[in-house]
Design a protein around this motif. Structure first.
Motif, short mmCIF file in Angstrom:
data_model
loop_
_atom_site.label_atom_id
_atom_site.label_comp_id
_atom_site.label_asym_id
_atom_site.label_seq_id
_atom_site.Cartn_x
_atom_site.Cartn_y
_atom_site.Cartn_z
N ASP A 224 0.60 -1.32 0.38
CA ASP A 224 0.20 0.25 -0.21
C ASP A 224 0.53 1.16 -0.30
N ALA A 225 1.76 1.14 1.06
CA ALA A 225 3.26 2.39 1.06
C ALA A 225 3.34 3.04 -0.38
N LEU A 226 4.31 1.23 -0.89
CA LEU A 226 4.50 1.83 -2.13
C LEU A 226 3.89 1.85 -3.57
N ARG A 227 2.48 1.76 -3.10
CA ARG A 227 1.31 2.24 -4.84
C ARG A 227 1.65 3.33 -4.07
N SER A 228 1.45 4.30 -2.87
CA SER A 228 0.90 5.47 -3.13
C SER A 228 1.99 6.43 -3.22
N LEU A 239 6.60 -2.60 -12.08
CA LEU A 239 5.17 -3.17 -11.94
C LEU A 239 4.02 -2.43 -11.64
N ILE A 240 4.60 -2.01 -10.14
CA ILE A 240 3.20 -1.07 -9.38
C ILE A 240 3.26 0.29 -10.23
N SER A 241 4.58 1.02 -10.85
CA SER A 241 4.56 1.95 -11.33
C SER A 241 3.42 2.00 -12.69
N MET A 242 3.92 0.82 -13.14
CA MET A 242 2.54 0.06 -14.35
C MET A 242 0.80 -0.02 -13.90
N LEU A 243 1.07 -0.57 -12.46
CA LEU A 243 -0.65 -0.27 -12.38
C LEU A 243 -1.00 0.70 -11.06
N ASP A 253 -10.01 -0.90 -6.77
CA ASP A 253 -10.32 -0.82 -4.45
C ASP A 253 -8.76 -1.36 -4.67
N ALA A 254 -8.49 -1.71 -3.11
CA ALA A 254 -7.61 -2.36 -2.27
C ALA A 254 -8.10 -3.62 -3.00
N VAL A 261 -1.17 -8.16 -6.33
CA VAL A 261 0.34 -8.12 -5.83
C VAL A 261 0.39 -9.64 -5.08
N VAL A 262 -0.59 -10.16 -4.71
CA VAL A 262 -0.19 -11.57 -4.28
C VAL A 262 -0.43 -12.56 -5.62
N LEU A 263 -0.35 -11.95 -6.59
CA LEU A 263 -0.91 -12.88 -8.42
C LEU A 263 0.91 -12.56 -8.10
N LEU A 264 1.02 -11.26 -8.72
CA LEU A 264 2.52 -11.23 -9.16
C LEU A 264 3.93 -11.64 -7.99
#
Ligand code: HEM
Length: 430
Positions: A224-228, A239-243, A253-254, A261-264
């Motif tokens: 969650d912190a990486l996402r923000s 990958l997180i930048s892509m998402l 949604d969360a 995230v679990v899948l990756l």
């Protein structure tokens, strides 16, 4: 941990052929743990390739065991849906998990786009694909090579150690950390979280359900912190930048974000880890092939593909039929669960010559089912091949041999096909 019972192959073969056909339950976990699955699949391929198990730890399910039939099911996503999960669901575990995790809704979140059908699946898969595509991997490869070299240079010589822990987990952790742009010094959390997601109490590192819940909470908190952070920065190629910057995924949604995230994390972890361990195991069991590889390092790439076939790191994927389907003279009814046994398709003698043999210079080495087919075909397959190729190129530069120092402990799973530990020794040079 369950101790593996050593069973003589001929004894198991006789048992597999003597048993009434309808009693064969190919998903029995103990047979995967003891490595006694092979004659059961062989018999089913010959005698009952579309096989029904009416009751088991996984409920009622169909087994598809031949190459052509698996291909037919995997490429027909209209008749065979992924939306109800892609592994055979263990009834007791599901009930227990529901009871415990049901009270912690934040920790649910499904398993991302692998458990979606069209039209939801495509745009989400497309969002992460650029990170995993050859052009981006080419940019990453020098970092992966450097880090792979560091792992190998840190290994003890002449002393027994666990290859799974010191190399397989470490290499996948550092590649995943690079793909996520996850803090590098905390990279070992990634395989740890993967193990916490995939195991039940008493297996892998999971001590109790509470322990599992805490680890999952910690993982989702970190992501969650990486996402923000990524959402408010210029997009990178991770990958997180892509998402967070793709319109198809930025407003997830969360729960859905957590599922992705679990899948990756899981998708890239056990699979590649077990291929790395599998290559050491297979080369030790086939010393003539190891000699061939040492004599000709150009065989690294086909050896990697042959390991992925021979090992089959994910033994099956499962689907649920959306309508009645006729296949091989049987009728699979709407709502029935189906397991596509890639591990059996890869040993289908009508499709692969000498399928039980490990041959590193096959004519068409990438011809295997381990990455699946159809719309869900593994999106990380080039990442897996890159890591494996690099680590073996670097191993061959350094060590003439890596020797098994005992029988490894296999995973307790009929989904993930791999090892918990593998004792090895790198002999000192004479
Ligand atoms: C040898 C290593 C690997 C094997 C054997 C493997 C195997 C598979 C299989 C069998 C599927 C499902 C195919 C189907 O249902 O038709 C799959 C899907 C997937 N894999 Fe892999 N995988 C490997 C490595 C990786 C890596 C390194 C990543 C990511 C870094 C990854 C990420 C994924 C994802 C995200 C999906 C879902 C694709 C979709 O639903 O469209 N995999 N993989």
């Amino acid at each position: 941990m369950n101790a593996a019972v050593k069973v003589e192959p001929e004894f198991e073969r006789a048992r597999a052929y003597a048993m009434p056909l309808e009693e064969i339950d190919p998903a029995r976990t103990d047979r995967f743990h003891n490595d006694t699955i092979w004659p059961y699949f062989e018999r089913l391929r010959r005698e009952d390739p579309i096989h029904f198990t009416p009751d088991s730890d996984f409920g009622a399910y169909w087994s598809i065991v031949r190459w052509d039939d698996i291909m037919a099911v995997d490429t027909d996503h209209e008749a065979f849906s992924s939306a109800q999960g892609i592994g055979l669901p263990n009834k007791a575990v599901m009930a227990e998990q529901e009871k415990v995790l049901g009270e912690a809704p934040r920790r649910r979140g499904g398993a991302g786009f692998i458990t979606m059908d069209p039209p939801d699946h495509g745009p989400r898969r497309k969002a992460v694909s650029p990170t995993l595509a050859p052009a981006n991997l080419a940019k990453m490869s020098s970092v992966v090579r450097e880090r792979a070299g560091e792992i190998l240079d840190s290994l003890p010589i002449g002393v027994e150690f666990d290859w799974v822990d010191r190399v397989s987990k470490e290499l996948t952790a550092m590649t995943l950390a690079t793909l996520f742009d996850f803090p590098f010094e905390e990279r070992r959390k990634l395989p740890y979280w993967s193990d916490m997601f995939m195991n039940i109490p008493g297996h892998g590192p999971v001590k109790s359900w509470q322990h599992k819940i805490e680890a999952i909470g910690e993982c989702f908190g970190a992501f969650d912190a990486l996402r923000s952070e990524r959402a408010s920065s210029e997009p990178g190629i991770d990958l997180i930048s892509m998402l967070t910057h793709n319109p198809a995924t930025q407003d997830m949604d969360a729960d859905e974000y957590h599922g992705t995230v679990v899948l990756l994390i899981v998708g890239g972890n056990d699979t590649t880890r077990n291929t790395i361990s599998g290559s050491v195991y297979a080369l030790n069991k086939h010393p003539d092939q190891y000699d061939k590889l040492r004599a000709n390092p150009d065989l690294v790439l086909p050896m990697v593909s042959e390991t992925i076939r021979w090992q089959t790191p994910l033994a099956h994927m499962s689907r649920v039929a959306t309508r009645d389907v006729e296949i091989g003279g049987k009728t699979i009814r709407a709502g029935d669960r189906v397991a596509m046994w890639y591990i059996s398709g890869n040993r289908d003698e009508s499709h692969v010559e000498s399928p039980d043999a490990f041959i590193i210079d096959r004519e068409r080495p990438r011809q295997h089912m381990s990455f699946g087919f159809g719309i869900h075909r593994c999106v990380g397959n080039r990442v897996a091949e890159m890591q494996l190729t690099i680590i073996w190129e670097e191993i061959l530069k350094r060590f003439p041999r890596i020797e098994l120092a005992g029988e490894p402990v296999r995973s307790w799973s009929s989904f993930v096909h791999g090892w918990e530990s593998m004792p090895v020794v790198i002999p000192a040079r004479a």
